[in-house]
Design a protein around this motif. Structure first.
Motif, PDB file in Angstrom:
ATOM      1  N   UNK A   1       5.640   7.814  -0.257  1.00 58.22           N
ATOM      2  CA  UNK A   1       5.359   9.209   0.067  1.00 58.22           C
ATOM      3  C   UNK A   1       5.297   9.472   1.572  1.00 58.22           C
ATOM      4  N   UNK A   2       4.700   8.555   2.332  1.00 59.33           N
ATOM      5  CA  UNK A   2       4.530   8.800   3.768  1.00 59.33           C
ATOM      6  C   UNK A   2       5.875   8.974   4.471  1.00 59.33           C
TER       7      UNK A   2
ATOM      8  N   UNK B   1      13.365   5.656   0.872  1.00 57.16           N
ATOM      9  CA  UNK B   1      11.985   6.105   0.646  1.00 57.16           C
ATOM     10  C   UNK B   1      11.833   6.665  -0.760  1.00 57.16           C
ATOM     11  N   UNK B   2      12.845   7.411  -1.202  1.00 54.27           N
ATOM     12  CA  UNK B   2      12.827   7.938  -2.570  1.00 54.27           C
ATOM     13  C   UNK B   2      12.944   6.805  -3.579  1.00 54.27           C
TER      14      UNK B   2
ATOM     15  N   UNK C   1       0.829  -1.207   0.000  1.00 53.88           N
ATOM     16  CA  UNK C   1       0.000   0.000   0.000  1.00 53.88           C
ATOM     17  C   UNK C   1       0.864   1.257   0.000  1.00 53.88           C
ATOM     18  N   UNK C   2       2.026   1.180   0.591  1.00 52.85           N
ATOM     19  CA  UNK C   2       2.895   2.353   0.709  1.00 52.85           C
ATOM     20  C   UNK C   2       3.918   2.468  -0.417  1.00 52.85           C
ATOM     21  N   UNK C   3       4.118   1.399  -1.187  1.00 52.83           N
ATOM     22  CA  UNK C   3       5.172   1.450  -2.206  1.00 52.83           C
ATOM     23  C   UNK C   3       4.864   0.488  -3.347  1.00 52.83           C
ATOM     24  N   UNK C   4       4.864   1.027  -4.571  1.00 57.08           N
ATOM     25  CA  UNK C   4       4.668   0.169  -5.747  1.00 57.08           C
ATOM     26  C   UNK C   4       5.809  -0.824  -5.910  1.00 57.08           C
ATOM     27  N   UNK C   5       6.973  -0.475  -5.373  1.00 61.02           N
ATOM     28  CA  UNK C   5       8.099  -1.409  -5.443  1.00 61.02           C
ATOM     29  C   UNK C   5       7.722  -2.724  -4.760  1.00 61.02           C
ATOM     30  N   UNK C   6       7.148  -2.631  -3.576  1.00 63.59           N
ATOM     31  CA  UNK C   6       6.776  -3.844  -2.847  1.00 63.59           C
ATOM     32  C   UNK C   6       5.518  -4.490  -3.430  1.00 63.59           C
TER      33      UNK C   6
ATOM     34  N   UNK D   1      17.878  20.193  -1.446  1.00 60.10           N
ATOM     35  CA  UNK D   1      18.191  20.321  -2.872  1.00 60.10           C
ATOM     36  C   UNK D   1      18.184  18.955  -3.547  1.00 60.10           C
ATOM     37  N   UNK D   2      18.715  17.962  -2.864  1.00 53.55           N
ATOM     38  CA  UNK D   2      18.803  16.615  -3.441  1.00 53.55           C
ATOM     39  C   UNK D   2      17.426  16.008  -3.661  1.00 53.55           C
ATOM     40  N   UNK D   3      16.517  16.243  -2.706  1.00 55.46           N
ATOM     41  CA  UNK D   3      15.193  15.632  -2.791  1.00 55.46           C
ATOM     42  C   UNK D   3      14.114  16.638  -3.203  1.00 55.46           C
TER      43      UNK D   3
END
Length: 500
Positions: free
Chosen positions: A120-121, A114-115, A57-62, A146-148
């Protein structure tokens, strides 16, 4: 990157974690009840027992890892192949489970994963931590923002910049053009404000005057009272109009050149033989033209092929099957001043009588007709011969994106006053990106905090000088050596020399 927090800070952070129920430590080890998990992930040798659906639910990767038909999805224990620190993954799981024990030691690794997993959370919670609780120094926060691309964090950091020293402490040592565009805008805008020349210039609100009271006059003086009231209102309106005019004078482009400058410019045009006017009127020989254009009622006799070579607009007008191409006299319908068109024709014919009165109109039609030669000659005129004030040149350079002209103008900016005289009164973000970079770079240099910081060249030690004897001294030395060798050889046994 970050320096370690002090022992006191770490102790305080630990207390916060223990005392806040939302930051309670979560256990994802094997000891938890089996019904609370349906998947096992291995990170740096540690096993984490998780709920697949919750992670998905929190990540399309998983979601892809667990529920697509991948080989890994069938394994009892799925190793995460990416370089993921176990401690950061623990914090990641806590963040998506309602906990939060973030600290300055793990924040960057948590942001990284997370990136990487588009979660997003955790990203939002990490950003909130940086804005409200982190003890990292401003430059460390800025580098992360700046990086994110955390715009609101960058805005907060620049809002705290009150002096040049603050700006110097915030910015890392890198070229301004390497920053994100919104960052460059923030640098330029804040430096303009610190320097006392904000853009746009704030307009002081004019306090509304109380409405004038109509005097109550006797019946016989009512007409006079009304006239007096109207006169009072008229005077007030005039005063407001005058204030508005003065405000617009400050806002818009610089005043016109003085009469002396215009006179000097016209003399230069007349005295330069290479700027002789060309005659495109009817009196020229007919074999020299094959087309007639009408501009503001004036007739210009031209060579169609020559015009078409310089502009696709005229190529289409003359040589495509348009109705106008068959006419003996073709009227240019666009709003083209005849004087500007005369200069345009001269420029593509080798002449050049450009002056500050016609330069903008010539640029306008040259741009409209995509004519490169007149554009280049107009730009060269602005760089070398124009007497327009810097702000007028800048507005033209910005409008037509003349980068080298802008670079030349900013190279002449040596003080804050010069910068103030150059920039029109408009929002910094409305300038072209390369212009914003020039503003930021120049203000950093003027303020004594250039980016990147120039490195002083290391002086090389002078090479050791080997004295060279004069030729005669060298020859004398060689003769002396030969003489001594001969003396030595006379005292040696000849048989010994022969055997050796």
């Amino acid at each position: 990157m970050a320096s370690k927090r002090s022992a006191k800070q770490m102790e305080d952070g630990f207390k916060d974690s223990e005392e806040t129920s939302s930051k309670k430590f979560f256990d994802f080890s094997e000891g938890i009840d089996s019904e609370l998990y349906d998947g096992v992930l291995q990170v740096e040798g540690r096993l984490f027992y998780v709920m697949k659906g919750h992670l998905a639910r929190h990540s399309d990767y998983f979601k892809n890892l667990f529920f697509k038909d991948y080989a890994e999805s069938k394994k009892d224990i799925i190793p995460l192949e990416d370089a993921v620190p176990a401690d950061a993954f623990q914090h990641f799981l806590e963040l998506i489970s309602g906990g939060n024990r973030l600290n300055d030691e793990v924040i960057e690794e948590v942001l990284k994963i997370s990136q990487m997993w588009f979660a997003e959370v955790p990203l939002e919670k990490a950003k909130e931590y940086l804005m409200k609780k982190s003890n990292l120094v401003p430059m460390e926060k800025f580098i992360i923002a700046e990086k994110y691309n955390f715009s609101d964090l960058k805005n907060a950091l620049f809002a705290n910049v009150q002096t040049v020293a603050d700006m110097n402490s915030l910015l890392p040592n890198q070229d301004v053009s390497d920053f994100e565009p919104d960052t460059t805008t923030l640098i330029a805008k804040r430096l303009l404000e610190i320097s006392g020349i904000p853009r746009p210039i704030p307009v002081a609100p004019v306090a509304p005057e109380p409405p004038a009271e109509i005097p109550v006059a006797p019946e016989q003086n009512i007409q006079e009272g009304i006239i007096a009231f109207l006169q009072q209102e008229l005077n007030r309106t005039r005063e407001e109009a005058e204030r508005e005019r003065m405000r617009l004078d400050r806002i818009f482009m610089a005043s016109k050149r003085s009469a002396n400058q215009m006179e000097d410019g016209s003399k230069d045009s007349d005295e330069t033989p290479s700027k002789k006017a060309f005659d495109f009127s009817e009196g020229i020989d007919s074999e020299l033209y094959d087309g007639v254009l009408q501009v503001e009622g004036c007739l210009f006799h031209v060579m169609k092929g020559h015009l078409a070579r310089h502009s696709d607009y005229f190529r289409n007008l003359f040589f495509k099957n348009y109705a106008d191409s068959k006419k003996e006299i073709i009227t240019l319908e666009e709003v083209v001043p005849a004087d500007a068109f005369q200069h345009f024709l001269e420029l593509i014919s080798g002449g050049n009588r450009l002056n500050d009165e016609v330069i903008e109109e010539v640029l306008k039609i040259s741009q409209m007709w995509f004519a490169e030669v007149p554009l280049e000659k107009a730009k060269e005129y602005l760089l070398k011969n124009s007497n327009l004030v810097p702000m007028e040149k800048f507005i033209i350079a910005e409008k037509y994106n003349f980068s080298d002209l802008k670079t030349a103008l900013f190279s002449n900016v040596q003080t804050v006053a010069d910068m103030n005289a150059l920039l029109p009164n408009q929002e910094v973000s409305d300038f072209e990106p390369d212009t914003i970079t020039l503003i930021a770079n120049r203000l950093l240099e003027i303020s004594g905090i250039p980016r990147p910081i120039p490195v002083a060249p290391v002086a090389q030690a002078p090479a050791e000088i080997v004295p060279v004897a004069p030729d005669r001294a060298r020859e004398a030395l060689q003769r002396e050596i030969r003489r001594r060798l001969q003396e030595i050889s006379r005292h040696l046994d000849p048989n010994l020399l022969r055997d050796n």
